[in-house]
Design an enzyme around this catalytic site. Structure first.
Site, PDB file in Angstrom:
ATOM      1  CD  GLU A   1       9.052   0.037   1.846  1.00 52.63           C
ATOM      2  OE1 GLU A   1       8.849  -0.480   2.961  1.00 52.63           O
ATOM      3  OE2 GLU A   1       8.146   0.384   1.071  1.00 52.63           O
ATOM      4  NE  ARG A   2      10.418   5.355   4.808  1.00 57.21           N
ATOM      5  CZ  ARG A   2       9.887   5.503   6.018  1.00 57.21           C
ATOM      6  NH1 ARG A   2      10.652   5.824   7.035  1.00 57.21           N
ATOM      7  NH2 ARG A   2       8.593   5.348   6.210  1.00 57.21           N
TER       8      ARG A   2
ATOM      9  CG  PHE B   1      -2.707   2.180  -2.309  1.00 51.94           C
ATOM     10  CD1 PHE B   1      -3.651   2.279  -3.315  1.00 51.94           C
ATOM     11  CD2 PHE B   1      -2.695   3.150  -1.314  1.00 51.94           C
ATOM     12  CE1 PHE B   1      -4.573   3.328  -3.328  1.00 51.94           C
ATOM     13  CE2 PHE B   1      -3.606   4.197  -1.314  1.00 51.94           C
ATOM     14  CZ  PHE B   1      -4.555   4.293  -2.322  1.00 51.94           C
TER      15      PHE B   1
ATOM     16  CB  SER C   1       0.858   9.174   6.421  1.00 50.16           C
ATOM     17  OG  SER C   1       0.906   9.453   5.051  1.00 50.16           O
TER      18      SER C   1
ATOM     19  CG  MET D   1       3.196  -2.035   6.124  1.00 48.31           C
ATOM     20  SD  MET D   1       4.607  -0.905   6.348  1.00 48.31           S
ATOM     21  CE  MET D   1       5.919  -1.850   5.680  1.00 48.31           C
TER      22      MET D   1
ATOM     23  CG  ASN E   1       9.169  12.860  -0.932  1.00 49.13           C
ATOM     24  OD1 ASN E   1       9.406  11.680  -0.658  1.00 49.13           O
ATOM     25  ND2 ASN E   1       9.623  13.447  -2.020  1.00 49.13           N
TER      26      ASN E   1
ATOM     27  N   PRO F   1      13.952   1.486   6.852  1.00 56.89           N
ATOM     28  CG  PRO F   1      15.299   2.333   8.560  1.00 56.89           C
ATOM     29  CD  PRO F   1      14.104   1.449   8.306  1.00 56.89           C
TER      30      PRO F   1
HETATM   31  C1  LIG Z   1       1.728   2.157  -6.496  1.00 58.71           C
HETATM   32  C2  LIG Z   1       1.737   2.046  -4.997  1.00 58.71           C
HETATM   33  C3  LIG Z   1       2.298   0.928  -4.395  1.00 58.71           C
HETATM   34  C4  LIG Z   1       2.276   0.800  -2.996  1.00 58.71           C
HETATM   35  N1  LIG Z   1       2.755  -0.361  -2.419  1.00 58.71           N
HETATM   36  C5  LIG Z   1       2.526  -0.564  -1.086  1.00 58.71           C
HETATM   37  C6  LIG Z   1       2.841  -1.831  -0.470  1.00 58.71           C
HETATM   38  O1  LIG Z   1       3.360  -2.744  -1.121  1.00 58.71           O
HETATM   39  N2  LIG Z   1       2.539  -2.001   0.834  1.00 58.71           N
HETATM   40  C7  LIG Z   1       1.965  -1.026   1.589  1.00 58.71           C
HETATM   41  O2  LIG Z   1       1.709  -1.252   2.766  1.00 58.71           O
HETATM   42  N3  LIG Z   1       1.687   0.191   1.047  1.00 58.71           N
HETATM   43  C8  LIG Z   1       1.940   0.437  -0.268  1.00 58.71           C
HETATM   44  N4  LIG Z   1       1.625   1.649  -0.833  1.00 58.71           N
HETATM   45  C9  LIG Z   1       1.015   2.675   0.004  1.00 58.71           C
HETATM   46  C10 LIG Z   1       1.879   3.887   0.273  1.00 58.71           C
HETATM   47  O3  LIG Z   1       2.941   3.569   1.122  1.00 58.71           O
HETATM   48  C11 LIG Z   1       0.942   4.970   0.837  1.00 58.71           C
HETATM   49  O4  LIG Z   1       0.139   5.410  -0.252  1.00 58.71           O
HETATM   50  C12 LIG Z   1       1.667   6.106   1.485  1.00 58.71           C
HETATM   51  O5  LIG Z   1       2.302   5.694   2.666  1.00 58.71           O
HETATM   52  C13 LIG Z   1       0.714   7.291   1.808  1.00 58.71           C
HETATM   53  O6  LIG Z   1      -0.413   6.851   2.505  1.00 58.71           O
HETATM   54  P1  LIG Z   1      -1.871   7.280   1.987  1.00 58.71           P
HETATM   55  O7  LIG Z   1      -1.944   6.952   0.539  1.00 58.71           O
HETATM   56  O8  LIG Z   1      -2.884   6.647   2.874  1.00 58.71           O
HETATM   57  O9  LIG Z   1      -1.927   8.841   2.134  1.00 58.71           O
HETATM   58  P2  LIG Z   1      -2.344   9.656   3.447  1.00 58.71           P
HETATM   59  O10 LIG Z   1      -1.669   9.058   4.615  1.00 58.71           O
HETATM   60  O11 LIG Z   1      -3.824   9.796   3.462  1.00 58.71           O
HETATM   61  O12 LIG Z   1      -1.685  11.065   3.128  1.00 58.71           O
HETATM   62  C14 LIG Z   1      -2.275  11.976   2.190  1.00 58.71           C
HETATM   63  C15 LIG Z   1      -1.363  13.204   2.090  1.00 58.71           C
HETATM   64  O13 LIG Z   1      -1.257  13.809   3.375  1.00 58.71           O
HETATM   65  C16 LIG Z   1       0.096  13.950   3.724  1.00 58.71           C
HETATM   66  N5  LIG Z   1       0.289  13.801   5.162  1.00 58.71           N
HETATM   67  C17 LIG Z   1      -0.100  12.775   5.960  1.00 58.71           C
HETATM   68  N6  LIG Z   1       0.320  12.979   7.218  1.00 58.71           N
HETATM   69  C18 LIG Z   1       0.994  14.154   7.223  1.00 58.71           C
HETATM   70  C19 LIG Z   1       1.669  14.914   8.214  1.00 58.71           C
HETATM   71  N7  LIG Z   1       1.754  14.483   9.478  1.00 58.71           N
HETATM   72  N8  LIG Z   1       2.250  16.077   7.857  1.00 58.71           N
HETATM   73  C20 LIG Z   1       2.184  16.531   6.587  1.00 58.71           C
HETATM   74  N9  LIG Z   1       1.569  15.845   5.595  1.00 58.71           N
HETATM   75  C21 LIG Z   1       0.984  14.684   5.915  1.00 58.71           C
HETATM   76  C22 LIG Z   1       0.819  12.839   2.954  1.00 58.71           C
HETATM   77  O14 LIG Z   1       2.180  13.140   2.811  1.00 58.71           O
HETATM   78  C23 LIG Z   1       0.049  12.855   1.648  1.00 58.71           C
HETATM   79  O15 LIG Z   1       0.561  13.888   0.837  1.00 58.71           O
HETATM   80  C24 LIG Z   1       1.710   1.824  -2.216  1.00 58.71           C
HETATM   81  C25 LIG Z   1       1.180   2.961  -2.831  1.00 58.71           C
HETATM   82  C26 LIG Z   1       1.173   3.078  -4.199  1.00 58.71           C
HETATM   83  C27 LIG Z   1       0.546   4.292  -4.812  1.00 58.71           C
END
Ligand SMILES: Cc1cc2nc3c(=O)[nH]c(=O)nc-3n(C[C@H](O)[C@H](O)[C@H](O)COP(=O)(O)OP(=O)(O)OC[C@H]3O[C@@H](n4cnc5c(N)ncnc54)[C@H](O)[C@@H]3O)c2cc1C
Length: 381
Positions: free
Chosen positions: A244-245, A158, A134, A127, A368, A242
């Site tokens: 997954e979470r 990731f 996010s 995804m 979170n 859900p």
């Molecule tokens: C080891 C690892 C394994 C993973 N495995 C998978 C996988 O198998 N498949 C997959 O699809 N993804 C995977 N992920 C991705 C993971 O789900 C994302 O890293 C996560 O959803 C956050 O997205 P981002 O890293 O793009 O951060 P961003 O979306 O850029 O967010 C950066 C910061 O801004 C904050 N933020 C964003 N929007 C808001 C808001 N509206 N209000 C307040 N704060 C906000 C976030 O909480 C975060 O602190 C993995 C990540 C890691 C590190």
């Protein structure tokens, strides 16, 4: 507190899982960390024991258990050794499985599920993109229809199991004019021209798991590789997130409890000023606080699991479980590192590794902050 979640069948199954962990995960742990991946043979053995097909109906080679408590048992036993063992397993068996069972056609089920259960077909779900995870509704990878095929372009990052997966469930935009309603899901199989993987990503912790960048350059997949209905990808992801979470909440607590227990042994042995460090009131009270936090969190997560088994757990319920369990896990393990003194900073000690492994649980599966967004919206805010 005695947990009431499991019955005799779950506990008998736990013995099987423990045997598997002792035979195949523990002896090879260091090697898996060095090679940044888990051997396929491990998953083939997991398949033989029926660990991979818990969610898959019997007619396709699974056990059709339809009881998430069995998945909980696997996740708990794996994460006691290393969080990454549980995350790799869980991506395949708990997270990808429902997509391939609930959203697929009969032909797709027959094509993919038998090998899914044996471990011959290893899976991942993609995804997140380099531009953002996010805001899933804004994803940029595209899929354009061309005759009987879809042509996929874009990249993901990731992705757990991304390097080793034989089939990746990819979220892509099929209608740029429709926002989150213009997203669909596709199965992209290894060997499809234009589908490339980047290097295994160097992470802070969880070195046992392979986490990869994926690139799609004019990747052509047959129309019948679409999973679920066109334009329903976002809705389906929201429906299935859900589980997954909840899975992450389960592993967060099992992992933290294990490190807590090991630390308890340590503070009874290690001496300073002529007495065990656990006997200093400050440390004893800290441990009392952590024991309380773990018990209270476990009661809530068990309640969510019970509700999930009955089909009653809401997105908000499990968002709270994910949020709370990851905060508690990180607090517990950080304190455990402190109680180990300098050894707590050494990678050969479990507390140090666990600290690095745990940090991501506040970020992944929906950060979170996103959990708080879901919960606050439910409060009408
Ligand atoms: C080891 C690892 C394994 C993973 N495995 C998978 C996988 O198998 N498949 C997959 O699809 N993804 C995977 N992920 C991705 C993971 O789900 C994302 O890293 C996560 O959803 C956050 O997205 P981002 O890293 O793009 O951060 P961003 O979306 O850029 O967010 C950066 C910061 O801004 C904050 N933020 C964003 N929007 C808001 C808001 N509206 N209000 C307040 N704060 C906000 C976030 O909480 C975060 O602190 C993995 C990540 C890691 C590190």
């Amino acid at each position: 507190m005695r947990r009431t979640l499991f019955n005799e069948d779950h506990e008998a199954f736990r013995e099987t899982v423990r045997g598997f962990v002792e035979r195949l995960l523990i002896p090879n742990h260091e090697r898996f960390m060095e090679q940044r991946s888990i051997d396929r043979e491990v998953w083939l053995e997991a398949g033989k024991l029926g660990l991979l097909g818990l969610e898959i109906p019997e007619e396709y080679g699974g056990s059709g258990a339809h009881d998430f408590r069995f998945n909980v048992v696997v996740n708990e036993e794996f994460s006691k050794v290393a969080l990454a063992f549980a995350s790799c397993m869980s991506i395949h068996a708990d997270i990808c499985a429902p997509y391939l069972v609930k959203l697929t056609t009969e032909e797709q089920k027959r094509r993919w599920l038998p090998k899914f259960c044996t471990g011959e077909l290893w899976t991942a779900i993609a995804m997140t993109e380099p531009g953002g995870g996010s805001d899933l509704g804004a994803l940029k990878t595209t899929a354009v229809r061309d005759g009987d095929e879809w042509v996929i372009n874009g990249s993901k990052t990731f992705i757990t199991n991304g390097y080793s997966a034989d089939l990746v469930i990819v979220a892509a935009r099929t209608d740029p004019s429709k926002g989150s309603k213009g997203i669909s899901l596709f199965a992209v199989e290894t060997g499809t021209p234009g589908f490339e993987r980047g290097r295994k990503l160097e992470k802070l912790g969880q070195h046992e798991s392979d986490t990869a960048e994926l690139f799609f350059s004019d990747v052509r997949v047959p129309a019948d590789n679409m999973i679920g209905e066109e334009g329903m990808g976002f809705v389906n992801m929201m429906k299935l997130l859900p589980q997954e979470r909840l899975g992450t909440a389960v592993t967060n607590l099992a992992h933290a409890t294990q490190i807590f227990n090991e630390t308890l042994d340590y503070v009874k042995e290690r001496k300073a000023f002529g007495q065990p460090i656990g006997s200093f009131q400050h440390n004893a009270f800290q441990l009392a606080d952590l024991a309380t936090s773990l018990d209270v969190a476990q009661a809530y997560v068990d309640k969510c699991t019970e509700a999930h088994v009955l089909g009653e757990a809401t997105t908000v319920d499990v968002s709270k479980a994910k949020l709370w369990s990851s905060e508690i896990q990180n607090q517990v393990i950080d304190t455990c590192v402190q109680l180990h003194g300098g050894y707590g900073y050494m990678n050969e000690y479990r507390a140090a590794r666990a600290w690095a492994d745990a940090r991501v649980t506040k970020i992944w599966a929906g950060s979170n902050e996103i959990m708080k967004l879901i919960i606050s919206r439910d409060l009408g805010l």
